[in-house]
Design an enzyme around this catalytic site. Structure first.
Site, PDB file in Angstrom:
ATOM      1  N   ASN A 176      44.009  42.685  45.983  1.00 17.83           N
ATOM      2  CA  ASN A 176      43.921  43.626  44.869  1.00 17.83           C
ATOM      3  C   ASN A 176      42.507  44.225  44.840  1.00 17.83           C
ATOM      4  O   ASN A 176      41.523  43.499  44.672  1.00 17.83           O
ATOM      5  CB  ASN A 176      44.238  42.872  43.564  1.00 17.83           C
ATOM      6  CG  ASN A 176      44.216  43.784  42.370  1.00 17.83           C
ATOM      7  OD1 ASN A 176      43.329  44.613  42.243  1.00 17.83           O
ATOM      8  ND2 ASN A 176      45.180  43.626  41.483  1.00 17.83           N
TER       9      ASN A 176
ATOM     10  N   HIS B 114      38.815  45.860  41.491  1.00 18.67           N
ATOM     11  CA  HIS B 114      37.448  45.630  41.027  1.00 18.67           C
ATOM     12  C   HIS B 114      36.382  46.309  41.880  1.00 18.67           C
ATOM     13  O   HIS B 114      35.222  46.381  41.484  1.00 18.67           O
ATOM     14  CB  HIS B 114      37.201  44.138  40.824  1.00 18.67           C
ATOM     15  CG  HIS B 114      38.051  43.639  39.690  1.00 18.67           C
ATOM     16  ND1 HIS B 114      37.954  44.167  38.426  1.00 18.67           N
ATOM     17  CD2 HIS B 114      39.063  42.746  39.654  1.00 18.67           C
ATOM     18  CE1 HIS B 114      38.857  43.588  37.651  1.00 18.67           C
ATOM     19  NE2 HIS B 114      39.541  42.728  38.368  1.00 18.67           N
TER      20      HIS B 114
ATOM     21  N   HIS C 256      46.232  48.483  40.636  1.00 11.45           N
ATOM     22  CA  HIS C 256      46.811  48.620  39.298  1.00 11.45           C
ATOM     23  C   HIS C 256      46.291  49.917  38.697  1.00 11.45           C
ATOM     24  O   HIS C 256      45.102  50.034  38.386  1.00 11.45           O
ATOM     25  CB  HIS C 256      46.398  47.407  38.447  1.00 11.45           C
ATOM     26  CG  HIS C 256      47.019  47.379  37.083  1.00 11.45           C
ATOM     27  ND1 HIS C 256      46.807  46.342  36.204  1.00 11.45           N
ATOM     28  CD2 HIS C 256      47.841  48.238  36.444  1.00 11.45           C
ATOM     29  CE1 HIS C 256      47.492  46.582  35.080  1.00 11.45           C
ATOM     30  NE2 HIS C 256      48.113  47.723  35.202  1.00 11.45           N
TER      31      HIS C 256
ATOM     32  N   ARG D 270      46.037  51.754  35.682  1.00 10.05           N
ATOM     33  CA  ARG D 270      46.235  51.499  34.251  1.00 10.05           C
ATOM     34  C   ARG D 270      46.315  52.807  33.483  1.00 10.05           C
ATOM     35  O   ARG D 270      45.739  53.810  33.879  1.00 10.05           O
ATOM     36  CB  ARG D 270      45.073  50.650  33.701  1.00 10.05           C
ATOM     37  CG  ARG D 270      45.014  49.252  34.262  1.00 10.05           C
ATOM     38  CD  ARG D 270      43.913  48.460  33.575  1.00 10.05           C
ATOM     39  NE  ARG D 270      44.288  48.081  32.240  1.00 10.05           N
ATOM     40  CZ  ARG D 270      44.689  46.866  31.867  1.00 10.05           C
ATOM     41  NH1 ARG D 270      44.725  45.900  32.753  1.00 10.05           N
ATOM     42  NH2 ARG D 270      45.009  46.622  30.629  1.00 10.05           N
TER      43      ARG D 270
ATOM     44  N   ARG E 136      40.862  52.670  33.688  1.00  7.23           N
ATOM     45  CA  ARG E 136      39.531  52.048  33.616  1.00  7.23           C
ATOM     46  C   ARG E 136      38.957  51.711  34.991  1.00  7.23           C
ATOM     47  O   ARG E 136      37.763  51.597  35.140  1.00  7.23           O
ATOM     48  CB  ARG E 136      39.558  50.804  32.740  1.00  7.23           C
ATOM     49  CG  ARG E 136      40.305  49.641  33.331  1.00  7.23           C
ATOM     50  CD  ARG E 136      40.088  48.387  32.512  1.00  7.23           C
ATOM     51  NE  ARG E 136      40.789  48.442  31.249  1.00  7.23           N
ATOM     52  CZ  ARG E 136      41.167  47.346  30.579  1.00  7.23           C
ATOM     53  NH1 ARG E 136      40.873  46.155  31.042  1.00  7.23           N
ATOM     54  NH2 ARG E 136      41.825  47.432  29.462  1.00  7.23           N
TER      55      ARG E 136
ATOM     56  N   GLU F 178      50.827  48.111  40.902  1.00  3.86           N
ATOM     57  CA  GLU F 178      51.090  47.451  39.611  1.00  3.86           C
ATOM     58  C   GLU F 178      51.025  48.529  38.543  1.00  3.86           C
ATOM     59  O   GLU F 178      50.071  49.313  38.508  1.00  3.86           O
ATOM     60  CB  GLU F 178      50.014  46.414  39.314  1.00  3.86           C
ATOM     61  CG  GLU F 178      49.991  45.262  40.289  1.00  3.86           C
ATOM     62  CD  GLU F 178      48.804  44.345  39.996  1.00  3.86           C
ATOM     63  OE1 GLU F 178      48.014  44.633  39.085  1.00  3.86           O
ATOM     64  OE2 GLU F 178      48.671  43.355  40.711  1.00  3.86           O
TER      65      GLU F 178
ATOM     66  N   THR G 263      45.289  41.627  32.737  1.00  6.48           N
ATOM     67  CA  THR G 263      46.686  41.426  32.337  1.00  6.48           C
ATOM     68  C   THR G 263      46.854  39.994  31.839  1.00  6.48           C
ATOM     69  O   THR G 263      46.846  39.050  32.619  1.00  6.48           O
ATOM     70  CB  THR G 263      47.617  41.704  33.535  1.00  6.48           C
ATOM     71  OG1 THR G 263      47.182  42.904  34.156  1.00  6.48           O
ATOM     72  CG2 THR G 263      49.049  41.863  33.080  1.00  6.48           C
TER      73      THR G 263
ATOM     74  N   GLU H 208      56.836  38.071  40.273  1.00  6.47           N
ATOM     75  CA  GLU H 208      55.504  37.547  40.552  1.00  6.47           C
ATOM     76  C   GLU H 208      55.161  36.628  39.383  1.00  6.47           C
ATOM     77  O   GLU H 208      55.121  37.068  38.232  1.00  6.47           O
ATOM     78  CB  GLU H 208      54.477  38.676  40.676  1.00  6.47           C
ATOM     79  CG  GLU H 208      53.084  38.114  40.957  1.00  6.47           C
ATOM     80  CD  GLU H 208      52.056  39.183  41.317  1.00  6.47           C
ATOM     81  OE1 GLU H 208      52.424  40.253  41.814  1.00  6.47           O
ATOM     82  OE2 GLU H 208      50.857  38.912  41.087  1.00  6.47           O
TER      83      GLU H 208
ATOM     84  N   HIS I 241      47.097  35.984  39.793  1.00  8.22           N
ATOM     85  CA  HIS I 241      46.230  36.077  38.625  1.00  8.22           C
ATOM     86  C   HIS I 241      45.315  34.865  38.486  1.00  8.22           C
ATOM     87  O   HIS I 241      45.788  33.746  38.304  1.00  8.22           O
ATOM     88  CB  HIS I 241      47.003  36.268  37.316  1.00  8.22           C
ATOM     89  CG  HIS I 241      46.122  36.831  36.246  1.00  8.22           C
ATOM     90  ND1 HIS I 241      46.008  38.176  36.009  1.00  8.22           N
ATOM     91  CD2 HIS I 241      45.254  36.225  35.424  1.00  8.22           C
ATOM     92  CE1 HIS I 241      45.126  38.367  35.056  1.00  8.22           C
ATOM     93  NE2 HIS I 241      44.646  37.205  34.690  1.00  8.22           N
TER      94      HIS I 241
HETATM   95  N1  PXP Z   1      48.882  40.139  40.130  1.00  4.39           N
HETATM   96  C1  PXP Z   1      49.033  40.912  39.026  1.00  4.39           C
HETATM   97  C2  PXP Z   1      50.412  41.323  38.619  1.00  4.39           C
HETATM   98  C3  PXP Z   1      47.907  41.322  38.279  1.00  4.39           C
HETATM   99  O1  PXP Z   1      48.075  42.085  37.176  1.00  4.39           O
HETATM  100  C4  PXP Z   1      46.614  40.940  38.728  1.00  4.39           C
HETATM  101  C5  PXP Z   1      45.421  41.397  37.965  1.00  4.39           C
HETATM  102  O2  PXP Z   1      45.310  42.780  38.047  1.00  4.39           O
HETATM  103  C6  PXP Z   1      46.521  40.181  39.898  1.00  4.39           C
HETATM  104  C7  PXP Z   1      47.662  39.768  40.565  1.00  4.39           C
HETATM  105  C8  PXP Z   1      45.187  39.769  40.468  1.00  4.39           C
HETATM  106  O3  PXP Z   1      44.505  38.947  39.564  1.00  4.39           O
HETATM  107  P1  PXP Z   1      43.019  38.481  39.882  1.00  4.39           P
HETATM  108  O4  PXP Z   1      42.172  39.719  39.924  1.00  4.39           O
HETATM  109  O5  PXP Z   1      42.700  37.569  38.763  1.00  4.39           O
HETATM  110  O6  PXP Z   1      43.047  37.806  41.229  1.00  4.39           O
END
Ligand code: PXP
Length: 242
Positions: free
Chosen positions: A8, A11, A44, A46, A50, A71, A102, A152, A192
């Site tokens: 992901n 960030h 993601h 949003r 952001r 996402e 999330t 998931e 997550h």
């Molecule tokens: N999976 C989903 C559905 C999420 O919403 C997120 C956070 O955006 C993640 C995985 C990844 O989470 P993390 O950044 O805490 O690894």
């Protein structure tokens, strides 16, 4: 088949948006993640934009060579964008403006009819659809009833467990939910809050075939580089870490 890693890259965009610069580019991060062995790129988009922007989605659709997992919230605006950009997978997530990230899974049972129509629209457009849910048997059954192809499982509570007892309880909920979802014919993913240490025990849940991990990988990448950070996680998932 090995356990898959979806990286992901949100960030990387968070860092860019903090200054309104063109760098660091999540599109470049996605390419580096793929070169380092990621099986999927997750982003993601949003409602409040952001971090990830539509431009990122458009460019990643053109450049990601593995799989692109978008996402998004189950809104008409996002459905239109999914139809336009055609990610390989859509993961439906709940979204609240004030949340830091999330914070919980979708309450599928509460919005069954609307979600069923939403999932059908995505599948009619040939987009594989996964629902981000808490590890809860009622939610697993509800996800099956709305014809989700995958779930998931939200690993947040497992990651935040303060002691061994709490962690074992969450591990059990994840195990039971993964088994139930698999038995109902859905694919099982998880994500997550996972990092280089807490993901390892989950690998014993053989029904989980994919992990989507962001914050810990990008956090490590800031210090050691994207490729090393991704390779280190790939090695853990493939149980080849030294
Ligand atoms: N999976 C989903 C559905 C999420 O919403 C997120 C956070 O955006 C993640 C995985 C990844 O989470 P993390 O950044 O805490 O690894």
């Amino acid at each position: 088949m090995h356990v898959r890693l979806g990286v992901n890259v949100d960030h990387v965009a968070t860092l860019r948006q903090a200054r309104g610069t063109l760098y660091p580019d999540p599109v470049t991060a996605a390419s580096l993640a793929e070169m380092a062995g990621a099986d999927q790129v997750t982003l993601h988009l949003r409602e409040d934009r952001r971090h990830i922007q539509e431009r990122d989605l458009r460019l990643m659709r053109q450049t990601v060579t593995t799989r692109l997992n978008l996402e998004m919230a189950a809104t008409q605006e996002m459905l239109k964008l999914a139809f336009e950009h055609k990610p390989d997978t859509v993961t439906l997530v709940p979204e609240r403006r004030e949340e830091l990230t999330t914070e919980g899974g979708l309450d599928v049972a509460m919005q069954r009819d609307a979600l069923k129509r939403f999932v059908r629209s995505l599948q009619d457009a040939d987009i594989f659809t996964s629902l981000f849910i808490d590890p809860d048997l009622d939610q697993v059954r509800a996800a099956h009833k709305v014809d989700a192809q995958a779930v998931e499982l939200h690993t947040g509570k497992y990651c935040e467990a303060r002691d061994h007892k709490e962690r074992s309880l969450e591990m059990q909920r994840l195990t039971d939910s993964a088994k139930a979802a698999h038995k109902l014919g859905m694919r099982v993913y998880a994500g997550h809050g996972l990092h280089y240490h807490n993901v390892q025990p989950l690998l014993d849940i053989v029904e989980i075939e994919e992990y989507n991990i962001g914050h810990s990988i990008i956090g490590r990448a800031v210090l050691v580089g994207m490729e090393t950070a991704v390779r280190d996680m790939v090695a853990i998932l493939r149980r080849t870490a030294r």
